[in-house]
Design a protein around this motif. Structure first.
Motif, mmCIF file in Angstrom:
data_model
loop_
_atom_site.group_PDB
_atom_site.id
_atom_site.type_symbol
_atom_site.label_atom_id
_atom_site.label_comp_id
_atom_site.label_asym_id
_atom_site.label_seq_id
_atom_site.Cartn_x
_atom_site.Cartn_y
_atom_site.Cartn_z
ATOM 1 N N GLY A 155 0.799 -1.207 0.000
ATOM 2 C CA GLY A 155 0.000 0.000 0.000
ATOM 3 C C GLY A 155 0.833 1.260 0.000
ATOM 4 O O GLY A 155 2.073 1.223 -0.040
ATOM 5 N N SER A 156 0.110 2.367 0.071
ATOM 6 C CA SER A 156 0.753 3.674 -0.065
ATOM 7 C C SER A 156 1.710 4.004 1.083
ATOM 8 O O SER A 156 2.584 4.846 0.919
ATOM 9 N N ASN A 157 1.566 3.351 2.214
ATOM 10 C CA ASN A 157 2.444 3.590 3.366
ATOM 11 C C ASN A 157 3.497 2.499 3.523
ATOM 12 O O ASN A 157 4.068 2.334 4.601
ATOM 13 N N PHE A 158 3.740 1.767 2.438
ATOM 14 C CA PHE A 158 4.664 0.633 2.499
ATOM 15 C C PHE A 158 6.005 1.005 3.117
ATOM 16 O O PHE A 158 6.473 0.347 4.054
ATOM 17 N N PHE A 159 6.642 2.054 2.606
ATOM 18 C CA PHE A 159 8.010 2.351 3.034
ATOM 19 C C PHE A 159 8.093 2.682 4.516
ATOM 20 O O PHE A 159 8.967 2.164 5.228
ATOM 21 N N GLU A 160 7.191 3.512 5.009
ATOM 22 C CA GLU A 160 7.256 3.865 6.426
ATOM 23 C C GLU A 160 6.853 2.692 7.317
ATOM 24 O O GLU A 160 7.469 2.470 8.372
ATOM 25 N N LEU A 161 5.849 1.913 6.912
ATOM 26 C CA LEU A 161 5.436 0.777 7.732
ATOM 27 C C LEU A 161 6.466 -0.347 7.691
ATOM 28 O O LEU A 161 6.741 -0.977 8.725
ATOM 29 N N HIS A 162 7.021 -0.615 6.537
ATOM 30 C CA HIS A 162 8.053 -1.641 6.409
ATOM 31 C C HIS A 162 9.217 -1.334 7.377
ATOM 32 O O HIS A 162 9.672 -2.208 8.122
ATOM 33 N N ALA A 163 9.646 -0.097 7.400
ATOM 34 C CA ALA A 163 10.738 0.316 8.302
ATOM 35 C C ALA A 163 10.298 0.254 9.767
ATOM 36 O O ALA A 163 11.066 -0.204 10.634
ATOM 37 N N LYS A 164 9.098 0.706 10.066
ATOM 38 C CA LYS A 164 8.601 0.705 11.448
ATOM 39 C C LYS A 164 8.477 -0.725 11.963
ATOM 40 O O LYS A 164 8.864 -1.026 13.093
ATOM 41 N N PHE A 165 7.937 -1.621 11.149
ATOM 42 C CA PHE A 165 7.784 -3.004 11.585
ATOM 43 C C PHE A 165 9.142 -3.651 11.851
ATOM 44 O O PHE A 165 9.286 -4.435 12.794
ATOM 45 N N GLU A 166 10.143 -3.312 11.061
ATOM 46 C CA GLU A 166 11.483 -3.835 11.320
ATOM 47 C C GLU A 166 12.009 -3.326 12.665
ATOM 48 O O GLU A 166 12.596 -4.081 13.448
ATOM 49 N N GLU A 167 11.797 -2.053 12.949
ATOM 50 C CA GLU A 167 12.195 -1.489 14.242
ATOM 51 C C GLU A 167 11.498 -2.223 15.385
ATOM 52 O O GLU A 167 12.130 -2.579 16.388
ATOM 53 N N LEU A 168 10.206 -2.482 15.209
ATOM 54 C CA LEU A 168 9.430 -3.132 16.265
ATOM 55 C C LEU A 168 9.861 -4.585 16.468
ATOM 56 O O LEU A 168 10.051 -5.025 17.602
#
Length: 158
Positions: free
Chosen positions: A44-57
């Motif tokens: 989706g449109s928030n892929f880049f920010e969510l992909h990075a956030k999920f890795e942090e989490l």
């Protein structure tokens, strides 16, 4: 002869704490795999920010898995380490085939809410047993995760 373990806690209390910590460990392991799956599969449109956030989490969750297991060992007990045990003990359910960013964030929120609830139970048990080490660990996790819940709710516009 006293009925205490090597760190001075009553053996019965240490057993109860280790059991609750093993429940927590199981929940962390299932949640870790869920968040790892969100990281891999989000679209989706928030892929880049969510992909990075999920890795942090999930990186943070993996650290906590190790810390919880080591606390169980410190109490003189054995951490569960089989995935079948994790599935059986965990309140958090496996979340499969989730790709929508908002659904992934909601899954993360549900996972943290379950962990916070378990950690509050653990905190009460540790306080009753005069186990400052477990209480401090649970308290630190709660404080940190409450802030994460607030931020994820803000992300969802709540």
């Amino acid at each position: 002869m006293t009925d205490t373990n090597s760190i001075g806690l009553h053996s019965g209390s240490a057993s109860q704490l280790a059991e609750k910590l093993n429940d927590l460990l199981a929940n962390y392991q299932i949640f870790y795999m869920n968040v790892r799956g969100y990281h891999w599969n989000v679209k989706g449109s928030n892929f880049f920010e969510l992909h990075a956030k999920f890795e942090e989490l999930y990186t943070d969750l993996l650290t906590k898995v190790d810390e919880v297991a080591e606390r169980i060992l410190t109490l003189g007990h054995k951490p569960v380490h089989a995935y079948t045990d994790y599935v059986k003990l965990s309140r958090i359910q496996e979340d499969k085939d989730v790709q929508d960013g908002e659904a992934c964030v909601k899954g993360v929120l549900q996972g943290y809410q379950a962990l916070i609830e378990l950690q509050r139970e653990l905190l009460a048990l540790a306080s009753d047993a005069d186990d400052e080490g477990t209480a401090a660990q649970a308290g630190d996790y709660i404080r940190e995760q409450e802030k994460t819940v607030w931020m994820l709710n803000a992300y969802l516009g709540k």
